[in-house]
Design an enzyme around this catalytic site. Structure first.
Site, PDB file in Angstrom:
ATOM      1  CE  LYS A  81      73.749  98.698  63.273  1.00  0.00           C
ATOM      2  NZ  LYS A  81      72.441  98.150  62.812  1.00  0.00           N
TER       3      LYS A  81
ATOM      4  CB  THR B  61      77.915 100.001  60.748  1.00  0.00           C
ATOM      5  OG1 THR B  61      78.902 100.948  60.387  1.00  0.00           O
ATOM      6  CG2 THR B  61      77.716 100.104  62.255  1.00  0.00           C
ATOM      7  CG  ASP B  62      82.757 100.543  58.269  1.00  0.00           C
ATOM      8  OD1 ASP B  62      81.828 101.252  58.701  1.00  0.00           O
ATOM      9  OD2 ASP B  62      83.499 100.890  57.319  1.00  0.00           O
ATOM     10  CD  GLU B  63      79.770 104.770  60.985  1.00  0.00           C
ATOM     11  OE1 GLU B  63      79.642 105.503  61.970  1.00  0.00           O
ATOM     12  OE2 GLU B  63      79.243 104.999  59.886  1.00  0.00           O
TER      13      GLU B  63
ATOM     14  CE1 TYR C  79      74.025 103.476  63.075  1.00  0.00           C
ATOM     15  CE2 TYR C  79      76.264 103.976  62.358  1.00  0.00           C
ATOM     16  CZ  TYR C  79      75.075 103.263  62.210  1.00  0.00           C
ATOM     17  OH  TYR C  79      74.953 102.346  61.191  1.00  0.00           O
TER      18      TYR C  79
HETATM   19  P1  NAD Z   1      67.816 104.077  57.091  1.00  0.00           P
HETATM   20  O1  NAD Z   1      67.874 105.075  58.206  1.00  0.00           O
HETATM   21  O2  NAD Z   1      67.726 104.541  55.681  1.00  0.00           O
HETATM   22  O3  NAD Z   1      66.592 103.078  57.324  1.00  0.00           O
HETATM   23  C1  NAD Z   1      66.241 102.585  58.574  1.00  0.00           C
HETATM   24  C2  NAD Z   1      64.821 102.035  58.470  1.00  0.00           C
HETATM   25  O4  NAD Z   1      64.466 101.512  59.761  1.00  0.00           O
HETATM   26  C3  NAD Z   1      63.773 103.096  58.106  1.00  0.00           C
HETATM   27  O5  NAD Z   1      62.915 102.605  57.102  1.00  0.00           O
HETATM   28  C4  NAD Z   1      63.020 103.312  59.409  1.00  0.00           C
HETATM   29  O6  NAD Z   1      61.647 103.672  59.204  1.00  0.00           O
HETATM   30  C5  NAD Z   1      63.151 101.951  60.067  1.00  0.00           C
HETATM   31  N1  NAD Z   1      63.014 102.042  61.531  1.00  0.00           N
HETATM   32  C6  NAD Z   1      63.637 102.903  62.361  1.00  0.00           C
HETATM   33  N2  NAD Z   1      63.250 102.707  63.627  1.00  0.00           N
HETATM   34  C7  NAD Z   1      62.365 101.664  63.607  1.00  0.00           C
HETATM   35  C8  NAD Z   1      61.607 101.003  64.598  1.00  0.00           C
HETATM   36  N3  NAD Z   1      61.688 101.369  65.884  1.00  0.00           N
HETATM   37  N4  NAD Z   1      60.812  99.974  64.225  1.00  0.00           N
HETATM   38  C9  NAD Z   1      60.719  99.602  62.918  1.00  0.00           C
HETATM   39  N5  NAD Z   1      61.394 100.212  61.937  1.00  0.00           N
HETATM   40  C10 NAD Z   1      62.199 101.241  62.272  1.00  0.00           C
HETATM   41  O7  NAD Z   1      69.105 103.168  57.312  1.00  0.00           O
HETATM   42  P2  NAD Z   1      70.034 102.415  56.246  1.00  0.00           P
HETATM   43  O8  NAD Z   1      71.120 103.334  55.846  1.00  0.00           O
HETATM   44  O9  NAD Z   1      69.199 101.764  55.245  1.00  0.00           O
HETATM   45  O10 NAD Z   1      70.677 101.307  57.198  1.00  0.00           O
HETATM   46  C11 NAD Z   1      70.028 100.054  57.393  1.00  0.00           C
HETATM   47  C12 NAD Z   1      70.874  99.203  58.326  1.00  0.00           C
HETATM   48  O11 NAD Z   1      72.182  99.015  57.769  1.00  0.00           O
HETATM   49  C13 NAD Z   1      71.081  99.835  59.696  1.00  0.00           C
HETATM   50  O12 NAD Z   1      71.024  98.824  60.666  1.00  0.00           O
HETATM   51  C14 NAD Z   1      72.490 100.433  59.622  1.00  0.00           C
HETATM   52  O13 NAD Z   1      73.086 100.452  60.894  1.00  0.00           O
HETATM   53  C15 NAD Z   1      73.170  99.441  58.702  1.00  0.00           C
HETATM   54  N6  NAD Z   1      74.279  99.993  57.897  1.00  0.00           N
HETATM   55  C16 NAD Z   1      74.122 101.143  57.180  1.00  0.00           C
HETATM   56  C17 NAD Z   1      75.183 101.612  56.393  1.00  0.00           C
HETATM   57  C18 NAD Z   1      75.037 102.856  55.550  1.00  0.00           C
HETATM   58  O14 NAD Z   1      76.032 103.312  54.963  1.00  0.00           O
HETATM   59  N7  NAD Z   1      73.859 103.435  55.403  1.00  0.00           N
HETATM   60  C19 NAD Z   1      76.397 100.918  56.368  1.00  0.00           C
HETATM   61  C20 NAD Z   1      76.511  99.744  57.119  1.00  0.00           C
HETATM   62  C21 NAD Z   1      75.450  99.288  57.874  1.00  0.00           C
HETATM   63  P1  TYD Z   2      77.947 110.221  56.634  1.00  0.00           P
HETATM   64  O1  TYD Z   2      77.381 110.114  55.261  1.00  0.00           O
HETATM   65  O2  TYD Z   2      77.159 110.886  57.705  1.00  0.00           O
HETATM   66  O3  TYD Z   2      78.372 108.738  57.062  1.00  0.00           O
HETATM   67  P2  TYD Z   2      79.244 108.235  58.366  1.00  0.00           P
HETATM   68  O4  TYD Z   2      79.374 109.336  59.321  1.00  0.00           O
HETATM   69  O5  TYD Z   2      78.380 107.132  58.878  1.00  0.00           O
HETATM   70  O6  TYD Z   2      80.546 107.771  57.796  1.00  0.00           O
HETATM   71  O7  TYD Z   2      79.335 110.977  56.526  1.00  0.00           O
HETATM   72  C1  TYD Z   2      80.371 110.525  55.678  1.00  0.00           C
HETATM   73  C2  TYD Z   2      81.568 111.425  55.871  1.00  0.00           C
HETATM   74  O8  TYD Z   2      81.244 112.744  55.394  1.00  0.00           O
HETATM   75  C3  TYD Z   2      81.960 111.603  57.316  1.00  0.00           C
HETATM   76  O9  TYD Z   2      83.388 111.706  57.413  1.00  0.00           O
HETATM   77  C4  TYD Z   2      81.335 112.919  57.726  1.00  0.00           C
HETATM   78  C5  TYD Z   2      81.366 113.724  56.435  1.00  0.00           C
HETATM   79  N1  TYD Z   2      80.260 114.698  56.267  1.00  0.00           N
HETATM   80  C6  TYD Z   2      80.554 116.044  55.966  1.00  0.00           C
HETATM   81  O10 TYD Z   2      81.732 116.437  55.803  1.00  0.00           O
HETATM   82  N2  TYD Z   2      79.518 116.917  55.828  1.00  0.00           N
HETATM   83  C7  TYD Z   2      78.227 116.554  55.994  1.00  0.00           C
HETATM   84  O11 TYD Z   2      77.306 117.409  55.894  1.00  0.00           O
HETATM   85  C8  TYD Z   2      77.927 115.170  56.284  1.00  0.00           C
HETATM   86  C9  TYD Z   2      76.515 114.706  56.468  1.00  0.00           C
HETATM   87  C10 TYD Z   2      78.991 114.279  56.405  1.00  0.00           C
END
Ligand code: NAD
Ligand code: TYD
Length: 349
Positions: A159, A130-132, A155
């Site tokens: 990561k 992630t960019d975070e 988080y």
């Molecule tokens: P998500 O929470 O929707 O999915 C995570 C999946 O991992 C789920 O299916 C869960 O069952 C599985 N999981 C969790 N713990 C596990 C374990 N111990 N063993 C096996 N499986 C397990 O997450 P997402 O949003 O799809 O993100 C996927 C990846 O991309 C993550 O690594 C996250 O850090 C990264 N990412 C997410 C975003 C975003 O905006 N959602 C952005 C950049 C990077």
């Molecule tokens: P989120 O979707 O949790 O992603 P991330 O924290 O990984 O960027 O949140 C996106 C933005 O929205 C973040 O600035 C937090 C804000 N946010 C709210 O204002 N209210 C909410 O209920 C949630 C879940 C997020």
């Protein structure tokens, strides 16, 4: 070739699994997922019976199980997405994030190293991050691949740690890896704890839209299918040992994004203009809330020609339509544990 995708039942993982299963009929695609609250096999119903696809339920934290699995299947590539992924949950329970995101990743690295046994030709450990990890930006500037890591939430710290381990296994043991760091994703199948699906669900149900702080936090949003396309491109053409940033070239202040969402939802639901906006409620801020994320994705664009394929307005419209026509999916994932989570998370506000 045998490919292991971890976390393939989650939001991004399910889009990646679908793309690989369709694009590579001659490869064996294994999806390893523990099916936590965020994992849902409904996300993959359309491809579940495809001959080149196998689902395996299991925990990446269980090192014995992981070693046995790798010995049995001798994966050539690991595409690692399994993680605890929600910042608010990480504030409540950091250790769950240390376990899955750090220990789980190291288990996968150890198992890969063991089966590949210094024979790294055509092998790849691709870590999705992630960019975070870069921390927060001020009002200007962009994250590049050389921006120093400075994570602010449990988080992002977990990561960042996993990214460091992947790179360290590359340097120390020669393990061939790629890391990509992506901005906020949105799209079909995202669990309604993250901003966009949470607010869509609340608008449908006429519930308050809890905007943290003053709403002036900025995120860079990318449509999930475009992330999956970037991941496939890096898998097939990325340079091993490199990091790539992936982003939407699409920055929005939360409050502006929420207003656009409200407008689109009013139209699609046939409600009066302004009805959904009335649900906006400013609530207590998230501790350690990063002000702004914005990705410079020029490396992947320059080297591999990748850029987002849809505009934000198009992607958001597809996303809202999907949630509106999949109310059963929403109902299923928002029962049980979700209610407890929601009460605890938003009660304090
Ligand atoms: P998500 O929470 O929707 O999915 C995570 C999946 O991992 C789920 O299916 C869960 O069952 C599985 N999981 C969790 N713990 C596990 C374990 N111990 N063993 C096996 N499986 C397990 O997450 P997402 O949003 O799809 O993100 C996927 C990846 O991309 C993550 O690594 C996250 O850090 C990264 N990412 C997410 C975003 C975003 O905006 N959602 C952005 C950049 C990077
Ligand atoms: P989120 O979707 O949790 O992603 P991330 O924290 O990984 O960027 O949140 C996106 C933005 O929205 C973040 O600035 C937090 C804000 N946010 C709210 O204002 N209210 C909410 O209920 C949630 C879940 C997020």
């Amino acid at each position: 070739m045998t490919i292991l995708i971890t976390g393939g039942a989650g939001f991004i993982g399910s889009h990646v699994v679908r793309l690989f299963v369709k694009k590579y009929p001659n490869y064996k695609i294994y999806n390893l997922d523990l099916l936590t609250y965020a994992g849902n096999l409904e996300n993959l119903k359309d491809i579940q019976n495809t001959p080149n696809y196998t689902f395996i339920k299991g925990d990446i934290n269980d090192s014995e199980f992981i070693d046995t699995l790798f010995e049995a299947y001798k994966f050539d590539t690991v595409i690692h997405l399994a993680a605890e992924s929600h910042v608010d949950r990480s504030i409540k329970d950091p250790m769950a994030f240390v376990k899955t995101n750090v220990f789980g990743t190291v288990n996968l690295l150890n198992a890969s190293k063991k089966i590949w046994d210094n024979n790294f030709e055509n092998k790849l450990f691709y870590h999705i991050s992630t960019d975070e990890v870069y921390g927060t930006l001020g009002d200007t500037g962009l994250f590049t691949e050389t921006t120093p890591y400075s994570p602010n939430s449990p988080y992002s710290a977990s990561k960042a740690s996993s990214d460091h381990f992947v790179r360290a296994y590359g340097e120390t043991y020669g393990l061939p890896f790629i890391i990509s760091n992506c901005s906020n994703n949105y799209g079909q199948n995202q669990f309604p704890e993250k901003l966009i699906p949470l607010f869509i669900n609340n608008i449908i149900n006429m519930k308050p839209l809890p905007v943290y702080g003053d709403g002036n936090y900025t995120r860079d949003w990318l449509y999930v299918v475009d992330h999956a396309i970037a991941i496939e491109l890096l898998f097939s053409k990325g340079k091993k040992g490199e990091t790539y940033n992936i982003g939407g070239f699409n920055e929005w202040k939360n409050i502006d994004l929420v207003k656009v969402l409200c407008k689109q939802m009013d139209l699609k639901l046939g409600r009066k203009k302004g009805d959904s906006e009335k649900l906006i409620t400013y609530v207590k801020d998230r501790p350690g809330h990063d002000l702004r994320y914005a990705i410079d994705a020029s490396k992947i664009n320059r080297e591999l020609g990748w850029k987002p394929s849809v505009t934000f307005e198009e992607g958001l419209s597809i996303t809202i339509d999907w949630y509106l026509s999949n109310k059963e999916w929403l109902k299923n994932v928002t029962s049980g544990e979700y209610q407890n989570y929601y009460e605890k998370q938003y009660k304090q506000h």
